[in-house]
Structures are given as C-alpha cells and as structure tokens.
Design an enzyme around this catalytic site. Structure first.
Site, PDB file in Angstrom:
ATOM      1  N   TYR A  72       0.864  -1.446   0.051  1.00 57.26           N
ATOM      2  CA  TYR A  72      -0.372  -0.100  -0.350  1.00 57.26           C
ATOM      3  C   TYR A  72       0.985   1.088  -0.122  1.00 57.26           C
ATOM      4  O   TYR A  72       0.641   2.322  -0.602  1.00 57.26           O
ATOM      5  CB  TYR A  72      -0.881  -0.068   1.476  1.00 57.26           C
TER       6      TYR A  72
HETATM    7  P1  NAP Z   1     -13.978   3.122  -0.173  1.00 55.16           P
HETATM    8  O1  NAP Z   1     -14.915   3.602  -0.065  1.00 55.16           O
HETATM    9  O2  NAP Z   1     -13.084   1.441   0.370  1.00 55.16           O
HETATM   10  O3  NAP Z   1     -14.064   3.450  -1.606  1.00 55.16           O
HETATM   11  C1  NAP Z   1     -12.811   2.638  -2.334  1.00 55.16           C
HETATM   12  C2  NAP Z   1     -13.221   3.494  -3.841  1.00 55.16           C
HETATM   13  O4  NAP Z   1     -12.617   2.643  -4.984  1.00 55.16           O
HETATM   14  C3  NAP Z   1     -14.575   2.287  -4.381  1.00 55.16           C
HETATM   15  O5  NAP Z   1     -15.524   3.504  -5.243  1.00 55.16           O
HETATM   16  C4  NAP Z   1     -14.214   1.046  -5.273  1.00 55.16           C
HETATM   17  O6  NAP Z   1     -15.562   0.730  -6.064  1.00 55.16           O
HETATM   18  C5  NAP Z   1     -13.174   2.020  -5.772  1.00 55.16           C
HETATM   19  N1  NAP Z   1     -12.408   0.657  -6.183  1.00 55.16           N
HETATM   20  C6  NAP Z   1     -11.551  -0.427  -5.371  1.00 55.16           C
HETATM   21  N2  NAP Z   1     -10.866  -1.207  -6.483  1.00 55.16           N
HETATM   22  C7  NAP Z   1     -10.983  -1.292  -7.831  1.00 55.16           C
HETATM   23  C8  NAP Z   1     -11.057  -1.434  -9.160  1.00 55.16           C
HETATM   24  N3  NAP Z   1     -10.205  -1.944  -8.782  1.00 55.16           N
HETATM   25  N4  NAP Z   1     -11.674  -0.163  -9.765  1.00 55.16           N
HETATM   26  C9  NAP Z   1     -12.644   0.278  -9.930  1.00 55.16           C
HETATM   27  N5  NAP Z   1     -12.728   0.470  -8.879  1.00 55.16           N
HETATM   28  C10 NAP Z   1     -12.323   0.577  -8.089  1.00 55.16           C
HETATM   29  O7  NAP Z   1     -12.324   3.731   0.737  1.00 55.16           O
HETATM   30  P2  NAP Z   1     -11.942   5.562   0.404  1.00 55.16           P
HETATM   31  O8  NAP Z   1     -11.209   5.378   1.745  1.00 55.16           O
HETATM   32  O9  NAP Z   1     -13.345   5.838  -0.069  1.00 55.16           O
HETATM   33  O10 NAP Z   1     -10.880   5.243  -0.451  1.00 55.16           O
HETATM   34  C11 NAP Z   1     -10.854   6.333  -1.320  1.00 55.16           C
HETATM   35  C12 NAP Z   1      -9.502   6.397  -1.987  1.00 55.16           C
HETATM   36  O11 NAP Z   1      -9.106   7.514  -0.420  1.00 55.16           O
HETATM   37  C13 NAP Z   1      -8.209   4.829  -2.109  1.00 55.16           C
HETATM   38  O12 NAP Z   1      -7.297   5.052  -2.936  1.00 55.16           O
HETATM   39  C14 NAP Z   1      -7.612   4.431  -0.680  1.00 55.16           C
HETATM   40  O13 NAP Z   1      -6.797   4.372  -0.523  1.00 55.16           O
HETATM   41  C15 NAP Z   1      -7.495   6.342   0.105  1.00 55.16           C
HETATM   42  N6  NAP Z   1      -7.399   6.931   1.478  1.00 55.16           N
HETATM   43  C16 NAP Z   1      -8.379   6.304   2.133  1.00 55.16           C
HETATM   44  C17 NAP Z   1      -7.446   6.421   3.836  1.00 55.16           C
HETATM   45  C18 NAP Z   1      -9.137   6.448   4.153  1.00 55.16           C
HETATM   46  O14 NAP Z   1      -8.492   6.249   5.628  1.00 55.16           O
HETATM   47  N7  NAP Z   1     -10.778   6.388   3.973  1.00 55.16           N
HETATM   48  C19 NAP Z   1      -6.762   7.319   3.533  1.00 55.16           C
HETATM   49  C20 NAP Z   1      -6.101   8.054   2.615  1.00 55.16           C
HETATM   50  C21 NAP Z   1      -6.064   7.297   1.640  1.00 55.16           C
HETATM   51  P3  NAP Z   1     -15.447  -0.541  -6.338  1.00 55.16           P
HETATM   52  O15 NAP Z   1     -15.676  -1.730  -5.138  1.00 55.16           O
HETATM   53  O16 NAP Z   1     -16.841  -0.200  -7.099  1.00 55.16           O
HETATM   54  O17 NAP Z   1     -15.424  -1.281  -7.789  1.00 55.16           O
END
Ligand code: NAP
Length: 256
Positions: free
Chosen positions: A157
């Site tokens: 990651y």
């Molecule tokens: P989330 O609610 O799980 O959303 C993740 C999104 O990515 C979903 O819409 C999922 O859609 C999509 N996705 C994952 N794999 C994919 C693939 N192979 N093809 C197309 N779509 C894909 O999580 P989130 O927290 O909002 O995450 C969004 C971003 O923020 C990510 O890059 C994560 O690493 C980053 N982030 C999150 C945090 C945190 O604490 N939450 C902190 C720092 C960074 P489907 O499953 O429908 O494909």
C-alpha cells in the site's frame, strides 16, 4: 456562480467513500461528472441522486486496473459532455496487509495495479483530452502512509501510494507548459468502508486508537476530503501543481 461551472470531470472510485462524496460535490459546483467504479448499482444510484439535485452525471462501470476502463471513461466524457477538464483518480484499496516475508507476489502486484498502475492508465488517456481543452487538473489519491509514516505490514500500500507522488511530480513537470496541473491529495484516517475502523470485528478501541493518532483527535468525514479535492480541481488552486497535499487532521505531525 459555482466553482466548476462548465467543467467536465472524471471521478474514479465513485461508488463509495471519498470518491462518492467528491462526485456529488463536483456536481453541486456545476461540473458534469463521469463516475467510475466496478459496482454498477452503486454508480446508478449516485447518478440518480445527482440528477435529483439538479446535476448531471454518467456512469462507466469498469475496473481501473484495465486500460479499457480508462479509455471508456475519457470517451464518455467527450461523447456525453464534450471534453474533459478534471480527473480525480481516487479508486484504491488497502490490499493484503502482511509482513514482507509473508506477502505473496500476487498480492503485491494487485495492490500496485489497483493503486498505482491505475493512475498511470488514467493519466495516459485523460491528459491528451485535457490538452485538447487547453489545460486541466489531474488529482491522485495518495496517503500519509509511506510519506510521513511507516506502518508495519503496509509495504505494498505504502509503495503504491508513494509511487503516485512521483507520478504526480513528473506529470506536473511534463505538462505544466500545456496548462495541466497535477497534484496528489493525502488524506488522514477517513470514515469510509475502507477504514480499519469499519472492518468486521473492529472494536471501539480501534476507533479510539485511530482517532488519537490525529492532532484533531477524530477521523475525517469523506465530505471534508472532497472539499480539499474541489480546491485542487478548481481555479482557486490555479498556481498549485506537483504537490503532495496533506489533508490529514495532523496525523503526520502528532506525537501525543
Ligand atoms: P472506499 O469507500 O472503499 O472506496 C474505494 C473506491 O475505490 C470504491 O468506489 C471502489 O469501487 C473503488 N475501487 C477499488 N478498486 C477498484 C478497481 N479495481 N476498479 C475500479 N474501482 C475500484 O474507500 P475510500 O476510503 O473512499 O478510498 C478512496 C481512496 O482513498 C483510496 O485510494 C484509498 O486508498 C484512499 N485513502 C483512504 C483513507 C481512509 O482512511 N479511508 C486514507 C487515505 C487514503 P468498487 O468496489 O465499486 O469497484
């Protein structure tokens, strides 16, 4: 007048969390939005919700690990909405967490494909379309993990997300003269389905621990991250490019 009037945006990872909140905010600010993720029903519900609020969106269901998905999203932006100005390459996943000696090559590769190669594929097809419009703003979702914090078990990651910062810097230098700005946003702990605080079996102790890591002693709501993405997408940040923009509630500087 709203911040993104007349603009066309792609948002990946729009079926949930930060991407969903950002797609809604972009639409509220006047952008027409192409929303991308694998789960079609969630995207359809989002498009309907944006429509009910008076906005316009179009769903492209696809996997960001596939080049065809990147091509389809750009083609939809051009065919449905006339071009592309903004791309928020946000889809991502934590992937398998394990000590390096126990991490399989397949798990490593999948995390790199989902978080980093997806950004390359997006940029490859989005930037030429933006240049056709005279410029644009491309934003990648990175994280503080692998930038200001080393966390055991998170090698794939961290490497994938730190790679996005390198990609951001190169794109900013490569295309600045063509009016393209490229930035990475680095959220802190955000209350989405991906957070360890929402993992099956997560106890209140886990939430308290994660909240306590932040100077603000809480996690972000996805809408708070979306507002910072809007800043990077809009002309409010017209002289901002090549940055790793921490939106992390102080998790990077907090030692208490
Ligand atoms: P989330 O609610 O799980 O959303 C993740 C999104 O990515 C979903 O819409 C999922 O859609 C999509 N996705 C994952 N794999 C994919 C693939 N192979 N093809 C197309 N779509 C894909 O999580 P989130 O927290 O909002 O995450 C969004 C971003 O923020 C990510 O890059 C994560 O690493 C980053 N982030 C999150 C945090 C945190 O604490 N939450 C902190 C720092 C960074 P489907 O499953 O429908 O494909």
């Amino acid at each position: 007048m709203t911040a993104l009037n007349g603009k066309v945006a792609i948002v990946t990872g729009a079926s949930s969390g930060i991407g969903r909140a950002t797609a809604k905010l972009f639409a509220q600010e006047g952008a027409k939005v192409v929303v991308v993720a694998r789960r079609r029903p969630e995207l359809d519900a989002l498009v309907a919700e944006i429509g009910e609020e008076g906005g316009e969106a179009f769903a492209v269901a696809g996997d960001v690990r596939q080049e065809a998905s990147a091509q389809a999203a750009v083609a939809a932006a051009i065919a449905r909405f006339g071009g592309l100005d903004i791309a928020f390459n946000n889809a991502g996943a934590t992937g398998e967490a394990a000590p390096i000696s126990q991490m399989s090559l397949a798990a490593w590769q999948d995390t790199l494909d989902t978080n980093l190669t997806s950004g390359f594929l997006g940029a490859k097809h989005q930037i030429p379309a933006m240049i056709d419009r005279g410029g644009g703003s491309i934003i990648f979702t990175s994280t503080f993990v692998g930038y200001t914090a080393g966390m055991p078990g998170m090698a794939a990651y961290a490497a994938s997300k730190a790679g996005l910062i390198g990609l951001t810097q190169v794109l900013a230098a490569e295309f600045g003269a063509k009016g393209i700005r490229a930035n990475a946003i680095l959220p802190g702990g955000t209350d989405t389905p991906a957070s360890i605080t929402n993992a099956p079996g997560a106890t209140p102790d886990v939430l308290a621990f994660v909240e306590g890591l932040h100077a603000l002693k809480r996690m972000a709501k996805p809408e708070e991250i979306a507002r910072s993405v809007l800043h990077l997408a809009s002309d409010a940040s017209s002289f901002v490019t090549g940055t790793a923009f921490l939106v992390d509630g102080g998790v990077s500087i907090c030692r208490t």
